[in-house]
Design a protein around this motif. Structure first.
Motif, PDB file in Angstrom:
ATOM      1  N   LEU A  50     -10.928   0.231  -0.300  1.00  0.00           N
ATOM      2  CA  LEU A  50     -10.889   1.585  -0.850  1.00  0.00           C
ATOM      3  C   LEU A  50      -9.494   2.183  -0.739  1.00  0.00           C
ATOM      4  N   ALA A  51      -8.792   1.898   0.366  1.00  0.00           N
ATOM      5  CA  ALA A  51      -7.415   2.379   0.517  1.00  0.00           C
ATOM      6  C   ALA A  51      -6.517   1.745  -0.541  1.00  0.00           C
TER       7      ALA A  51
ATOM      8  N   GLY B  36       0.026  -1.092   1.554  1.00  0.00           N
ATOM      9  CA  GLY B  36       0.314  -1.977   2.676  1.00  0.00           C
ATOM     10  C   GLY B  36      -0.677  -1.828   3.810  1.00  0.00           C
ATOM     11  N   LEU B  37      -0.990  -0.584   4.164  1.00  0.00           N
ATOM     12  CA  LEU B  37      -1.954  -0.356   5.241  1.00  0.00           C
ATOM     13  C   LEU B  37      -3.341  -0.845   4.845  1.00  0.00           C
ATOM     14  N   GLY B  38      -3.708  -0.626   3.584  1.00  0.00           N
ATOM     15  CA  GLY B  38      -5.009  -1.097   3.116  1.00  0.00           C
ATOM     16  C   GLY B  38      -5.125  -2.610   3.191  1.00  0.00           C
ATOM     17  N   LEU B  39      -4.056  -3.316   2.808  1.00  0.00           N
ATOM     18  CA  LEU B  39      -4.069  -4.779   2.892  1.00  0.00           C
ATOM     19  C   LEU B  39      -4.123  -5.246   4.342  1.00  0.00           C
ATOM     20  N   ALA B  40      -3.331  -4.590   5.200  1.00  0.00           N
ATOM     21  CA  ALA B  40      -3.292  -4.988   6.608  1.00  0.00           C
ATOM     22  C   ALA B  40      -4.638  -4.766   7.289  1.00  0.00           C
TER      23      ALA B  40
ATOM     24  N   LEU C 249      -2.612   7.813   9.289  1.00  0.00           N
ATOM     25  CA  LEU C 249      -3.300   7.154   8.181  1.00  0.00           C
ATOM     26  C   LEU C 249      -4.262   6.076   8.668  1.00  0.00           C
ATOM     27  N   GLU C 250      -3.865   5.346   9.711  1.00  0.00           N
ATOM     28  CA  GLU C 250      -4.692   4.244  10.201  1.00  0.00           C
ATOM     29  C   GLU C 250      -6.031   4.703  10.764  1.00  0.00           C
ATOM     30  N   ARG C 251      -6.094   5.956  11.190  1.00  0.00           N
ATOM     31  CA  ARG C 251      -7.366   6.465  11.723  1.00  0.00           C
ATOM     32  C   ARG C 251      -8.467   6.445  10.668  1.00  0.00           C
ATOM     33  N   HIS C 252      -8.068   6.460   9.412  1.00  0.00           N
ATOM     34  CA  HIS C 252      -9.055   6.489   8.321  1.00  0.00           C
ATOM     35  C   HIS C 252      -9.292   5.105   7.727  1.00  0.00           C
ATOM     36  N   MET C 253      -8.635   4.070   8.274  1.00  0.00           N
ATOM     37  CA  MET C 253      -8.743   2.725   7.725  1.00  0.00           C
ATOM     38  C   MET C 253      -9.815   1.910   8.438  1.00  0.00           C
ATOM     39  N   LYS C 254     -10.533   1.127   7.679  1.00  0.00           N
ATOM     40  CA  LYS C 254     -11.492   0.180   8.257  1.00  0.00           C
ATOM     41  C   LYS C 254     -11.818  -0.875   7.207  1.00  0.00           C
TER      42      LYS C 254
END
Length: 201
Positions: free
Chosen positions: A168-169, A159-163, A109-114
């Motif tokens: 958008l996440a 959680g991942l979006g906040l971190a 999932l983190e690969r798509h986060m920025k």
């Protein structure tokens, strides 16, 4: 890299070495407590998403999610656990689940986060987001057959979006929460109807 800037998966991959022998839930919170609530949300949502037979996914992790999300609503800097819940012991299987399968899931999932859409991450909106997290924690805690996965995914994405400061996440997590609520209502009603039919026989 500063530990506070590491991906959630990087910290989770080492959680077994960080925790003391025979860890309790409060030890997990202490190990993650210097990080934002987003990271803690992501980690404790994993057992609701990854199949984990024999683990107290519903009541324990659902209650923990509710408390972390309530902290977000009130702007708490560090999530806190009641003494009784904090004393719940984490089995070796639970730690292994987080460290292996949980880490693998987060990395995908983190690969798509920025960092993006920062306007969706203002303090008032994050507090409102906490209410969504509370609802998802309640749904996870309820004994609804197959009812953990979608709420767990919503909290994990939140959680991942906040971190990662990914607005958008976070928006996606809210949309998923709406879907999860609808599905949980349908599943709950179906379970009630089936139980009523069985009792009526």
């Amino acid at each position: 890299m500063n530990p506070a800037q590491e991906p959630v998966s990087a910290t989770l991959s080492q959680i077994g070495a960080i925790l003391p022998p025979k860890p309790r839930l409060r030890d997990l919170f202490d190990a993650l407590g210097e990080r934002a609530s987003g990271m803690i949300l992501a980690v404790i949502a994993i057992p609701a998403v990854v199949p984990s037979p024999g683990l107290p996914v519903g009541m324990v992790f659902g209650a923990a999610l509710v408390l972390v999300a309530m902290g977000m609503v009130f702007g708490a800097q560090k999530p806190r656990l009641p003494t009784l819940l904090g004393k719940v012991r984490l089995s070796g299987n639970a730690i292994s689940l987080l460290e292996t399968r949980g880490t693998a899931l987060l990395r995908k999932l983190e690969r798509h986060m920025k960092p993006r859409a920062a306007g969706l991450l203002t303090a008032p909106l994050v507090r409102a987001l906490g209410l969504v997290g509370v609802l998802m924690g309640v749904l996870i805690a309820l004994p609804i057959p197959f009812g953990n996965t979608l709420p767990g995914l919503s909290v994990l994405l939140m959680g991942l979006g906040l971190a990662a400061r990914d607005g958008l996440a976070v928006l996606g997590s809210v949309i998923l929460a709406i879907v999860a609520t609808g599905v949980s209502v349908v599943l709950g009603w179906a379970g009630y109807w089936a139980a009523a039919q069985w009792i009526g026989q």
